[in-house]
Design an enzyme around this catalytic site. Structure first.
Site, mmCIF file in Angstrom:
data_model
loop_
_atom_site.group_PDB
_atom_site.id
_atom_site.type_symbol
_atom_site.label_atom_id
_atom_site.label_comp_id
_atom_site.label_asym_id
_atom_site.label_seq_id
_atom_site.Cartn_x
_atom_site.Cartn_y
_atom_site.Cartn_z
ATOM 1 N N ARG A 15 0.807 -1.218 0.000
ATOM 2 C CA ARG A 15 0.000 0.000 0.000
ATOM 3 C C ARG A 15 0.847 1.278 0.000
ATOM 4 O O ARG A 15 0.329 2.364 -0.175
ATOM 5 C CB ARG A 15 -0.956 -0.018 1.209
ATOM 6 C CG ARG A 15 -2.022 -1.087 1.102
ATOM 7 C CD ARG A 15 -2.740 -1.340 2.416
ATOM 8 N NE ARG A 15 -2.032 -2.283 3.263
ATOM 9 C CZ ARG A 15 -2.517 -2.798 4.392
ATOM 10 N NH1 ARG A 15 -3.708 -2.452 4.833
ATOM 11 N NH2 ARG A 15 -1.811 -3.666 5.099
ATOM 12 N N LYS A 22 8.385 0.037 3.654
ATOM 13 C CA LYS A 22 7.654 0.959 4.526
ATOM 14 C C LYS A 22 8.370 1.204 5.853
ATOM 15 O O LYS A 22 8.462 2.346 6.307
ATOM 16 C CB LYS A 22 6.260 0.376 4.799
ATOM 17 C CG LYS A 22 5.474 1.086 5.873
ATOM 18 C CD LYS A 22 4.070 0.525 6.011
ATOM 19 C CE LYS A 22 4.038 -0.780 6.790
ATOM 20 N NZ LYS A 22 2.650 -1.287 6.951
ATOM 21 N N GLN A 72 12.013 -13.871 7.405
ATOM 22 C CA GLN A 72 10.829 -14.521 6.847
ATOM 23 C C GLN A 72 10.929 -14.348 5.325
ATOM 24 O O GLN A 72 10.705 -13.262 4.804
ATOM 25 C CB GLN A 72 9.557 -13.852 7.375
ATOM 26 C CG GLN A 72 8.292 -14.553 6.927
ATOM 27 C CD GLN A 72 7.038 -13.726 7.146
ATOM 28 O OE1 GLN A 72 7.090 -12.498 7.174
ATOM 29 N NE2 GLN A 72 5.906 -14.388 7.285
ATOM 30 N N ASN A 169 -8.693 -4.923 17.350
ATOM 31 C CA ASN A 169 -7.417 -5.486 17.769
ATOM 32 C C ASN A 169 -6.301 -4.507 17.418
ATOM 33 O O ASN A 169 -6.115 -4.152 16.262
ATOM 34 C CB ASN A 169 -7.203 -6.817 17.029
ATOM 35 C CG ASN A 169 -5.813 -7.375 17.242
ATOM 36 O OD1 ASN A 169 -5.209 -7.163 18.280
ATOM 37 N ND2 ASN A 169 -5.306 -8.087 16.243
ATOM 38 N N ARG A 331 26.609 28.106 5.990
ATOM 39 C CA ARG A 331 26.940 26.714 5.711
ATOM 40 C C ARG A 331 27.880 26.200 6.789
ATOM 41 O O ARG A 331 28.289 26.929 7.686
ATOM 42 C CB ARG A 331 27.546 26.602 4.322
ATOM 43 C CG ARG A 331 26.469 26.852 3.246
ATOM 44 C CD ARG A 331 27.089 27.211 1.932
ATOM 45 N NE ARG A 331 28.033 26.191 1.507
ATOM 46 C CZ ARG A 331 29.020 26.407 0.647
ATOM 47 N NH1 ARG A 331 29.184 27.618 0.109
ATOM 48 N NH2 ARG A 331 29.836 25.442 0.313
ATOM 49 N N TYR A 385 38.544 30.417 -3.974
ATOM 50 C CA TYR A 385 38.840 29.233 -4.776
ATOM 51 C C TYR A 385 39.600 29.647 -6.026
ATOM 52 O O TYR A 385 39.129 30.488 -6.805
ATOM 53 C CB TYR A 385 37.512 28.571 -5.153
ATOM 54 C CG TYR A 385 37.642 27.252 -5.873
ATOM 55 C CD1 TYR A 385 38.491 26.260 -5.384
ATOM 56 C CD2 TYR A 385 36.908 26.989 -7.022
ATOM 57 C CE1 TYR A 385 38.599 25.043 -6.027
ATOM 58 C CE2 TYR A 385 37.008 25.771 -7.673
ATOM 59 C CZ TYR A 385 37.856 24.798 -7.171
ATOM 60 O OH TYR A 385 37.960 23.587 -7.812
HETATM 61 C C1 UD1 Z 1 -2.879 -6.555 11.767
HETATM 62 C C2 UD1 Z 1 -3.829 -7.543 12.489
HETATM 63 C C3 UD1 Z 1 -5.143 -6.843 12.782
HETATM 64 C C4 UD1 Z 1 -4.904 -5.612 13.592
HETATM 65 C C5 UD1 Z 1 -3.890 -4.691 12.904
HETATM 66 C C6 UD1 Z 1 -3.520 -3.575 13.846
HETATM 67 C C7 UD1 Z 1 -3.227 -9.749 11.659
HETATM 68 C C8 UD1 Z 1 -3.613 -10.874 10.770
HETATM 69 N N1 UD1 Z 1 -4.010 -8.694 11.659
HETATM 70 O O1 UD1 Z 1 -3.515 -6.228 10.509
HETATM 71 O O2 UD1 Z 1 -6.015 -7.708 13.493
HETATM 72 O O3 UD1 Z 1 -6.128 -4.928 13.782
HETATM 73 O O4 UD1 Z 1 -2.693 -5.421 12.595
HETATM 74 O O5 UD1 Z 1 -2.580 -2.730 13.251
HETATM 75 O O6 UD1 Z 1 -2.232 -9.870 12.352
HETATM 76 N N2 UD1 Z 1 4.081 -8.839 8.526
HETATM 77 C C9 UD1 Z 1 5.146 -9.703 8.433
HETATM 78 N N3 UD1 Z 1 5.018 -10.832 7.647
HETATM 79 C C10 UD1 Z 1 3.876 -11.123 7.000
HETATM 80 C C11 UD1 Z 1 2.769 -10.213 7.121
HETATM 81 C C12 UD1 Z 1 2.910 -9.101 7.888
HETATM 82 O O7 UD1 Z 1 6.209 -9.499 9.019
HETATM 83 O O8 UD1 Z 1 3.827 -12.159 6.328
HETATM 84 C C13 UD1 Z 1 4.249 -7.628 9.359
HETATM 85 C C14 UD1 Z 1 4.048 -6.337 8.617
HETATM 86 O O9 UD1 Z 1 5.281 -5.853 8.101
HETATM 87 C C15 UD1 Z 1 3.492 -5.411 9.693
HETATM 88 C C16 UD1 Z 1 2.796 -6.351 10.645
HETATM 89 O O10 UD1 Z 1 3.271 -7.648 10.375
HETATM 90 O O11 UD1 Z 1 4.529 -4.728 10.379
HETATM 91 C C17 UD1 Z 1 1.275 -6.309 10.486
HETATM 92 O O12 UD1 Z 1 0.938 -6.669 9.172
HETATM 93 P P1 UD1 Z 1 -0.127 -5.877 8.335
HETATM 94 O O13 UD1 Z 1 -0.223 -6.524 6.986
HETATM 95 O O14 UD1 Z 1 0.120 -4.443 8.395
HETATM 96 O O15 UD1 Z 1 -1.432 -6.281 9.163
HETATM 97 P P2 UD1 Z 1 -2.761 -5.430 9.290
HETATM 98 O O16 UD1 Z 1 -3.565 -5.644 8.065
HETATM 99 O O17 UD1 Z 1 -2.446 -4.053 9.698
HETATM 100 CA CA CA Z 2 -0.655 -2.691 9.689
#
Ligand code: UD1
Ligand code: CA
Length: 459
Positions: A15, A22, A72, A169, A331, A385
């Site tokens: 996004r 990000k 990961q 959450n 500067r 210079y």
């Molecule tokens: C997540 C929660 C959601 C919560 C929200 C709050 C889950 C499934 N959902 O959604 O319930 O309301 O956060 O902000 O957890 N990431 C990884 N590996 C992956 C996927 C994600 O490291 O395979 C990391 C992302 O970089 C990020 C974090 O996990 O820092 C959360 O992932 P993101 O995709 O932003 O989850 P949300 O849709 O925000």
């Molecule tokens: Ca998020």
């Protein structure tokens, strides 16, 4: 109870629509991820484990904090991401705090409170929720009739009825270590193909285990950053917090919405910051100064009672009662002693201007050491210079540099000397000497000539 922590930072950040991941986009000059690292550090007993994946090398290069990294390689969801930390943490801690890299406003206090809640109850897991009307795509907390939390349903897979729930959450958990690794194995692939960490709640409930929920009062803390609109929103909140802190400590801001100050800056009492001012990096401003409008100050130190109008300063040092602007540029290595006055369109680089020296209009001073109470006439330029190297100019106290003087460096001008308007000074000028012309040559002062006339008449 030993507490470890995991920060999830491996996501694709689709996004953001960016070549840069990000989690290292800058927020108030620091990578986004560094805020979660600081908070997690303050709430855990061992260095946080950061799970990286998408553009992991770039992330590791941008972060200088003391952390451990887990990898990961395929982004299969938040539950899968947490699993990657197992080899680093298993058996080393009693409970584990889990947060995301994209939630920079979560405070260390909230994390500590959650850790405390988890250490005091016997269930396997505690989490943070928020009550708000703005869903922001968050997962919903499903509670049963008696109010016990049963599950978290992600927005992507929620029913229309579940979508009306307004308890969300926050994505912050504290989980018993040995329970976590087993529970993660029970998470099934969701209908959208990801392993959701949020399934842990249901797994606990099905095993008749207790889950505690900490409801956040400050909803702002849980703002997650998923796109650039969110970045701007969070930066605004942080800036407001910083500016409020300064105002409460005695700094006046004419319009705090238009003042941009890094958290690293210091400002003394009774200083006034006008709109469109940017104070950055390692900058220190004394008391009773007036800054702006339209001023950028970076990595600079400003004394007391200074006035800086519409100017740009980088790596500069100002002593007390210095006045400058509009349209000045300092500067790196510019050092202005007390009571220096710089008017409009002046540039100073790697130079010292002594106490009370005045430089009113259109001048460039580079690689120079200038004494006290020197008058630098309009249009004066140090020609520092020669096409190969930078050369030094030295000017003594009380000297008068006429308008449009070119000081062809290396060159030394003595004390109480004078250069005439338009002089091109190519050779050193002695104390009290007056030079004019192109190239400049010494002429006698009227007074000296009169004295000599007197002598010859008498003789
Ligand atoms: C997540 C929660 C959601 C919560 C929200 C709050 C889950 C499934 N959902 O959604 O319930 O309301 O956060 O902000 O957890 N990431 C990884 N590996 C992956 C996927 C994600 O490291 O395979 C990391 C992302 O970089 C990020 C974090 O996990 O820092 C959360 O992932 P993101 O995709 O932003 O989850 P949300 O849709 O925000
Ligand atoms: Ca998020």
């Amino acid at each position: 109870m030993r507490t470890g922590s995991i920060i999830l930072a491996a996501g694709l950040s689709k996004r953001m629509n960016s070549a840069t991941p990000k989690v290292i986009h800058p927020l108030l000059g620091k990578p986004l991820l560094s805020y979660s690292i600081e908070a997690a550090k303050a709430a855990s007993d061992v260095p946080p484990v950061v799970v990286v994946g998408y553009a992991g090398d770039k992330v590791m290069e941008a972060i200088h904090a003391e952390v451990q990294y887990a990898f990961q390689n395929e982004q299969l969801g938040t539950a899968h991401a947490v699993m990657m930390a197992e080899p680093l943490l298993k058996g080393t801690v009693d409970q584990i705090l889990i947060t995301s890299a994209d939630m920079p406003l979560v405070s260390a206090n909230t994390l500590r409170e959650l850790v405390k809640i988890q250490s005091l109850h016997d269930g396997p897991m505690s989490l943070v929720s928020i009550l708000t009307n703005d869903s922001r795509g968050f997962g919903r907390i499903i509670r049963d009739r008696s109010g016990n939390a049963r599950a978290i349903i992600e927005e992507k897979v929620a029913t229309p009825e579940q979508l009306t729930i307004n308890e969300f959450n926050a994505g912050i958990y504290c989980v018993k270590s040995e329970w976590l690794w087993d529970a993660l194995k029970k998470v099934k692939k969701s209908p959208v193909g990801e392993f959701f960490l949020t399934d842990l709640l249901e797994i606990a409930v099905q095993a008749n285990e207790k889950v505690s929920i900490l409801q956040l009062e400050n909803v702002e803390e849980a703002i997650g950053i998923n796109n650039r609109v969110h970045f701007a929103e969070v930066e605004k909140i942080m800036r407001r917090q910083i500016n409020e802190k300064f105002m409460l400590s005695g700094v006046t801001m004419i319009d705090p919405d238009l003042v941009y100050i890094d958290p690293t800056v210091e400002i003394g009492r009774d200083s006034v910051i006008y709109p469109d001012s940017y104070l950055r990096g390692n900058t220190k401003i004394g008391e009773n100064c007036t800054i702006g409008p339209g001023t950028i100050i970076e990595d600079s130190s400003i004394g007391n009672d200074c006035r800086i109008l519409k100017s740009v300063l980088e790596g500069a040092e100002l002593e007390d009662h210095v006045e400058m602007g509009p349209f000045c540029r300092l500067r790196s290595g510019a050092h202005l002693a007390s009571h220096v006055h710089m008017g409009n369109f002046g540039e100073v680089k790697k130079s010292y201007l002594g106490k009370g020296t005045k430089m009113g209009h259109f001048s460039y001073i580079g690689d120079a050491t200038i004494g006290e109470n020197v008058n630098i006439g309009a249009g004066t330029i140090t020609c520092n210079y020669d096409g190969e190297k930078k050369n030094k100019t030295v000017i003594g106290d009380e000297t008068f540099i006429g308008s449009d003087t070119m000081l062809v460096a290396p060159v030394n001008i003595g004390k109480n000397a004078v250069t005439g308007a338009g002089a091109v000074v190519t050779r050193d000028v002695g104390d009290g000497e007056k030079v004019v012309g192109v190239p400049a040559h010494v002429i006698k002062n009227k007074k000296d000539e009169e004295k000599e006339d007197d002598k010859s008449r008498k003789g």
